[in-house]
Design an enzyme around this catalytic site. Structure first.
Site, PDB file in Angstrom:
ATOM      1  N   ALA A 128       0.822  -1.209   0.000  1.00  9.52           N
ATOM      2  CA  ALA A 128       0.000   0.000   0.000  1.00  9.52           C
ATOM      3  C   ALA A 128       0.858   1.263   0.000  1.00  9.52           C
ATOM      4  O   ALA A 128       1.952   1.290   0.561  1.00  9.52           O
ATOM      5  CB  ALA A 128      -0.919   0.008   1.219  1.00  9.52           C
ATOM      6  N   GLY A 173      -0.096  -5.762  -0.022  1.00 11.30           N
ATOM      7  CA  GLY A 173      -0.767  -5.805  -1.316  1.00 11.30           C
ATOM      8  C   GLY A 173       0.115  -6.278  -2.448  1.00 11.30           C
ATOM      9  O   GLY A 173      -0.370  -6.803  -3.451  1.00 11.30           O
ATOM     10  N   GLU A 176      -0.227  -9.895  -2.300  1.00 12.46           N
ATOM     11  CA  GLU A 176      -1.592 -10.214  -2.726  1.00 12.46           C
ATOM     12  C   GLU A 176      -1.699 -10.192  -4.248  1.00 12.46           C
ATOM     13  O   GLU A 176      -2.419 -10.992  -4.842  1.00 12.46           O
ATOM     14  CB  GLU A 176      -2.578  -9.246  -2.087  1.00 12.46           C
TER      15      GLU A 176
END
Length: 326
Positions: A128, A173, A176
């Protein structure tokens, strides 16, 4: 095939987001874009895609770009992450550009394999963009994380095999994003982890669901509860990545391994590969009886293809098959 590694040029220069090797510039000759100081044509966006990228990034630098390989590698497409100053952090512009490019690939019948790679040394994706997140209120933060989750789903739903090449840090992220891909390669020196609990959060872009499906619920809980990072060797041992290799002097060992994997997939029948992906992705989410029905439906879609006939003919004639995706 010439590797293009280095910096991404702003659309303000009129180069429409071409990623260049450091120290090289583009020279226009009769409309062709060539690398100054030797080298061949640079593969960049063209036609409608160029116009789309020009409109989208006219106000700032390109943070995500697209590169189509040519020659024997025709059919392999690379998604290039090149937000150098922010270590490929998932900010608004980055996510918007990534969404645009992934959307353009979803219905592209020419694409057979997609490789996600970073042009930022030592980093795949740092997660992020905390500077952007720090000025969001609760509603804005929730909406942005929802957009991230949607992007990862968009990547997971691409109909062709996808490979994440992690040559460096993949956190939060960033991991991810890699988890949304079908396959992953990593350098031993890479560090990866879902570290959200160390920031007072939990994985919100699919990590809390995809990691347990990949490494098992017990291990996933340990990794997420502790926010622990693992290296490439450990990631290979626990099934988080498919292949792990020693890093090389140019810092792109995982990318080279991903390219090797893509080249193993490339000669196979395109429709069969797409249907195999659909059968597995849909089947793993349901009971075994329903999964068998899904397999049957996917199998039925390859029976009438010319590629199936070509595969049979090539076997009988003892020659390599020549698949056309028909």
């Amino acid at each position: 095939m010439t590797a293009v590694v280095g910096r991404c040029v702003s659309a303000r220069s009129g180069l429409l987001g071409v990623c260049l090797p450091a120290g090289l510039r583009l020279v226009h000759r009769s409309g062709a874009r060539l690398l100054a100081g030797g080298g061949g044509p640079v593969t960049g966006p063209s036609g409608a895609q160029s116009r789309r990228q020009h409109t989208e990034v006219a106000a700032g630098p390109v943070e995500v770009d697209l590169r189509r390989l040519e020659g024997e590698d025709d059919g392999i497409v690379e998604v290039l992450m090149c937000r150098h100053k922010a270590r490929n952090a998932l900010g608004h512009v980055f996510v918007s550009q990534m969404r645009e490019l992934v959307s353009s690939l979803a219905n592209d019948s020419v694409v057979r394999v997609v490789v996600f790679r970073s042009l930022v040394p030592g980093v795949f994706c740092a997660g992020a963009d905390l500077k952007e997140r720090s000025v969001m209120d609760n509603t804005e933060s929730d909406l942005f994380v929802h957009s991230l989750r949607s992007l990862m789903t968009q990547i997971a739903l691409l109909p062709v095999p996808t490979i994440a090449a992690m040559d460096g840090v993949a956190l939060g992220g960033g991991l991810e994003l890699a988890l949304a891909c079908d396959l992953r390669t990593a350098a031993y020196s890479a560090q990866m982890g879902l570290i959200e609990t160390t920031r007072g959060l939990l994985p919100g872009a699919g990590g809390s669901q995809r990691l347990p499906r990949m490494v098992g619920i017990t291990l996933a809980k340990e990794l997420i509860f502790t926010g622990r990072r693992v290296g490439g060797q450990t990631a290979l041992e626990i099934g988080l990545v498919n292949r792990a290799v020693e890093q090389n002097q140019t810092g792109d060992a995982a990318y080279r391994e991903a390219l090797s994997l893509a080249r193993d997939i490339l000669p196979q029948a395109p429709i069969a590969v797409r249907m195999a992906k659909e059968a597995m992705n849909r089947g793993v989410e349901v009971d075994i009886t329903s999964a068998m029905a899904i397999e049957r439906m996917c199998y039925a879609r390859v029976i009438p293809t010319r590629d199936r006939q070509e595969g049979m003919a090539a076997f009988i004639e003892k020659r390599p098959p020549r698949y056309t995706g028909e």
